[in-house]
Motif scaffolding. Structure first.
Motif, PDB file in Angstrom:
ATOM      1  N   MET A   1       3.061   6.937  15.049  1.00  0.00           N
ATOM      2  CA  MET A   1       2.317   6.874  13.803  1.00  0.00           C
ATOM      3  C   MET A   1       3.044   7.716  12.756  1.00  0.00           C
ATOM      4  N   VAL A   2       3.249   7.141  11.585  1.00  0.00           N
ATOM      5  CA  VAL A   2       3.867   7.852  10.479  1.00  0.00           C
ATOM      6  C   VAL A   2       2.759   8.397   9.583  1.00  0.00           C
ATOM      7  N   VAL A   3       2.798   9.674   9.321  1.00  0.00           N
ATOM      8  CA  VAL A   3       1.787  10.305   8.477  1.00  0.00           C
ATOM      9  C   VAL A   3       2.466  10.841   7.226  1.00  0.00           C
ATOM     10  N   SER A   4       1.933  10.480   6.078  1.00  0.00           N
ATOM     11  CA  SER A   4       2.422  11.017   4.811  1.00  0.00           C
ATOM     12  C   SER A   4       1.366  11.955   4.254  1.00  0.00           C
ATOM     13  N   VAL A   5       1.806  13.044   3.704  1.00  0.00           N
ATOM     14  CA  VAL A   5       0.890  14.002   3.087  1.00  0.00           C
ATOM     15  C   VAL A   5       1.036  13.876   1.575  1.00  0.00           C
ATOM     16  N   PHE A   6      -0.080  13.671   0.902  1.00  0.00           N
ATOM     17  CA  PHE A   6      -0.091  13.576  -0.549  1.00  0.00           C
ATOM     18  C   PHE A   6      -0.877  14.756  -1.100  1.00  0.00           C
ATOM     19  N   LYS A   7      -0.423  15.293  -2.218  1.00  0.00           N
ATOM     20  CA  LYS A   7      -1.083  16.444  -2.819  1.00  0.00           C
ATOM     21  C   LYS A   7      -1.272  16.210  -4.305  1.00  0.00           C
ATOM     22  N   ALA A   8      -2.321  16.797  -4.844  1.00  0.00           N
ATOM     23  CA  ALA A   8      -2.554  16.790  -6.282  1.00  0.00           C
ATOM     24  C   ALA A   8      -3.117  18.154  -6.664  1.00  0.00           C
TER      25      ALA A   8
END
Length: 98
Positions: A1-8
Motif C-alpha cells: 500500500m502506498v501512503v501519501s501524507v498531505f499537509k495544509a
C-alpha cells in the motif's frame, strides 16, 4: 500500500479571512458579507464541496482512462446545507453539515 501524507497550514489573517498554504500554493478563505465576512474567497463549506467535486472528477478521469471510456465533458454539482443557528445564539443547537 502506498501512503501519501498531505499537509495544509491555516492562519487567521483578519476578521474571518484565513490563509491556507499547501505545498507552494496559497488560497484565502472567507465568509460572505451576510455571514459577517468580507467575501474575498470561498467559505469553508464551499471549499469542502469543491474538494469533493474535484476528487470525483479525478477519480472519473482515472477510471475512464483505465476502462477506455470516452467523454466530451465531465461536470459535478454538489450542494450542502449548514444550520447556522448555533453561530447566531438561537439556542442550544449542535452545528451540523449535511
Amino acid at each position: 500500500m502506498v501512503v501519501s501524507v498531505f499537509k495544509a497550514k491555516t492562519t487567521l489573517q483578519k476578521q474571518m479571512v484565513v490563509e491556507v498554504q499547501a505545498r507552494q500554493y496559497a488560497i484565502k478563505i472567507d465568509e460572505p458579507k451576510e455571514l459577517v465576512g468580507t467575501d474575498i474567497g470561498m467559505n469553508p463549506v464551499e471549499l469542502v464541496l469543491a474538494s469533493l467535486g474535484a476528487c470525483q472528477m479525478i477519480a472519473a478521469q482515472v477510471y475512464a482512462k483505465k476502462f477506455k471510456v470516452a467523454y466530451d465533458e465531465l461536470h459535478v454539482e454538489i450542494e450542502g446545507d449548514l444550520d447556522l443557528d448555533d453561530f447566531s445564539d438561537k439556542g442550544d443547537v449542535r452545528l451540523v453539515f449535511t
